[in-house]
Design a protein around this motif. Structure first.
Motif, short mmCIF file in Angstrom:
data_model
loop_
_atom_site.label_atom_id
_atom_site.label_comp_id
_atom_site.label_asym_id
_atom_site.label_seq_id
_atom_site.Cartn_x
_atom_site.Cartn_y
_atom_site.Cartn_z
N PRO A 28 16.08 41.27 -12.54
CA PRO A 28 17.47 41.08 -11.82
C PRO A 28 18.08 39.85 -11.92
CG PRO A 28 15.68 41.02 -10.44
CD PRO A 28 15.11 41.47 -11.78
N PHE A 29 18.00 39.17 -13.40
CA PHE A 29 18.80 37.93 -13.49
C PHE A 29 18.91 38.12 -14.92
CE2 PHE A 29 14.18 37.50 -12.70
CZ PHE A 29 13.75 37.27 -14.27
N TYR A 34 16.45 32.89 -16.99
CA TYR A 34 15.28 33.02 -17.37
C TYR A 34 14.66 31.94 -18.47
CZ TYR A 34 10.98 35.08 -19.63
OH TYR A 34 9.72 35.36 -20.12
N LEU A 35 15.58 31.74 -19.42
CA LEU A 35 15.24 30.86 -20.38
C LEU A 35 15.16 29.41 -19.91
CD1 LEU A 35 17.27 32.05 -23.54
CD2 LEU A 35 14.77 32.45 -23.18
N ASP A 36 16.25 29.14 -18.71
CA ASP A 36 16.17 27.98 -18.08
C ASP A 36 14.78 27.78 -17.19
OD1 ASP A 36 18.93 27.43 -19.01
OD2 ASP A 36 19.95 27.75 -17.10
N GLY A 42 8.05 24.69 -18.87
CA GLY A 42 7.24 23.96 -19.94
C GLY A 42 7.44 22.35 -20.04
N ARG A 43 8.50 21.79 -19.55
CA ARG A 43 8.41 20.61 -19.20
C ARG A 43 8.15 19.99 -17.97
NH1 ARG A 43 13.31 19.12 -22.27
NH2 ARG A 43 14.22 20.89 -23.23
N ALA A 44 7.44 20.84 -17.18
CA ALA A 44 6.97 20.30 -15.86
C ALA A 44 5.81 19.46 -15.98
CB ALA A 44 6.81 21.56 -15.02
N LYS A 45 5.50 18.58 -15.12
CA LYS A 45 4.25 17.72 -15.20
C LYS A 45 3.23 18.58 -14.70
CE LYS A 45 2.65 13.12 -13.55
NZ LYS A 45 3.14 12.14 -12.77
N ARG A 46 1.94 18.55 -15.29
CA ARG A 46 0.70 19.22 -15.20
C ARG A 46 -0.48 18.05 -15.53
NH1 ARG A 46 2.19 23.91 -18.38
NH2 ARG A 46 0.19 23.50 -19.21
N THR A 53 8.75 16.30 -19.41
CA THR A 53 10.00 15.66 -19.54
C THR A 53 10.99 16.16 -18.24
OG1 THR A 53 10.29 16.12 -21.76
CG2 THR A 53 12.17 15.75 -20.85
N ASN A 54 11.42 15.18 -17.60
CA ASN A 54 12.17 15.20 -16.36
C ASN A 54 13.37 16.34 -16.56
OD1 ASN A 54 10.42 13.62 -14.68
ND2 ASN A 54 11.69 11.76 -15.00
N SER A 55 13.42 17.13 -15.72
CA SER A 55 14.59 18.20 -15.97
C SER A 55 14.75 18.48 -14.39
CB SER A 55 14.43 19.23 -16.79
OG SER A 55 13.24 20.07 -16.77
N GLN A 56 16.29 18.99 -14.38
CA GLN A 56 16.60 19.62 -13.08
C GLN A 56 16.11 21.03 -12.86
OE1 GLN A 56 20.77 19.35 -12.36
NE2 GLN A 56 20.68 20.40 -10.38
N GLN A 57 15.45 21.34 -11.57
CA GLN A 57 15.04 22.33 -11.22
C GLN A 57 15.91 23.47 -11.53
OE1 GLN A 57 12.39 22.35 -7.83
NE2 GLN A 57 13.26 24.45 -7.09
N PRO A 58 15.53 24.67 -12.10
CA PRO A 58 16.54 25.91 -12.42
C PRO A 58 16.86 26.53 -10.98
CG PRO A 58 14.49 26.21 -13.23
CD PRO A 58 14.06 25.10 -12.62
N LYS A 59 18.11 27.11 -11.05
CA LYS A 59 18.82 27.63 -9.91
C LYS A 59 17.79 28.96 -9.70
CE LYS A 59 23.37 25.99 -10.70
NZ LYS A 59 24.80 26.23 -11.17
N LEU A 60 17.44 29.66 -10.69
CA LEU A 60 16.74 30.80 -10.43
C LEU A 60 15.52 30.74 -9.21
CD1 LEU A 60 16.71 33.82 -11.30
CD2 LEU A 60 15.18 33.18 -13.00
N LEU A 61 14.94 29.54 -9.31
CA LEU A 61 13.99 29.38 -8.36
C LEU A 61 14.28 29.46 -6.68
CD1 LEU A 61 11.72 26.46 -9.71
CD2 LEU A 61 11.30 28.90 -9.65
#
Length: 87
Positions: A28-29, A34-36, A42-46, A53-61
């Motif tokens: 349903p998106f 989905y790609l965002d 993949g860029r998140a800190k773990r 790499t810092n990036s803005q949280q996707p709207k889908l969340l």
């Protein structure tokens, strides 16, 4: 490792940005959302990665009602389950 036939390979469901009650087998998106999400994941800190790499949280969340931290935990469980299913 044994070779999988095309019949055994997992298939991603089709995307639909509009709710389709007649066809419930769509995600349903849209593909971009989905790609965002996958890019952000993949860029998140773990702890098991060297860098991030810092990036803005996707709207889908927000649409899912999840925080970034909740998504990271969920995606880790999904990866574990997928690894189990594919082996």
């Amino acid at each position: 490792m044994r070779q999988q036939s095309n019949e055994e390979l997992p298939v991603l469901m089709p995307f639909s940005e509009t709710i389709r009650k007649d066809e419930p087998t769509f995600l349903p998106f849209g593909l971009k959302a989905y790609l965002d999400l996958m890019d952000w994941t993949g860029r998140a800190k773990r702890v098991d990665k060297r860098g991030h790499t810092n990036s803005q949280q996707p709207k889908l969340l927000a649409n899912f009602g999840l925080t970034g931290e909740q998504w990271q935990l969920l995606s880790l469980e999904i990866r574990k389950e997928a690894a189990t299913m594919l082996h």
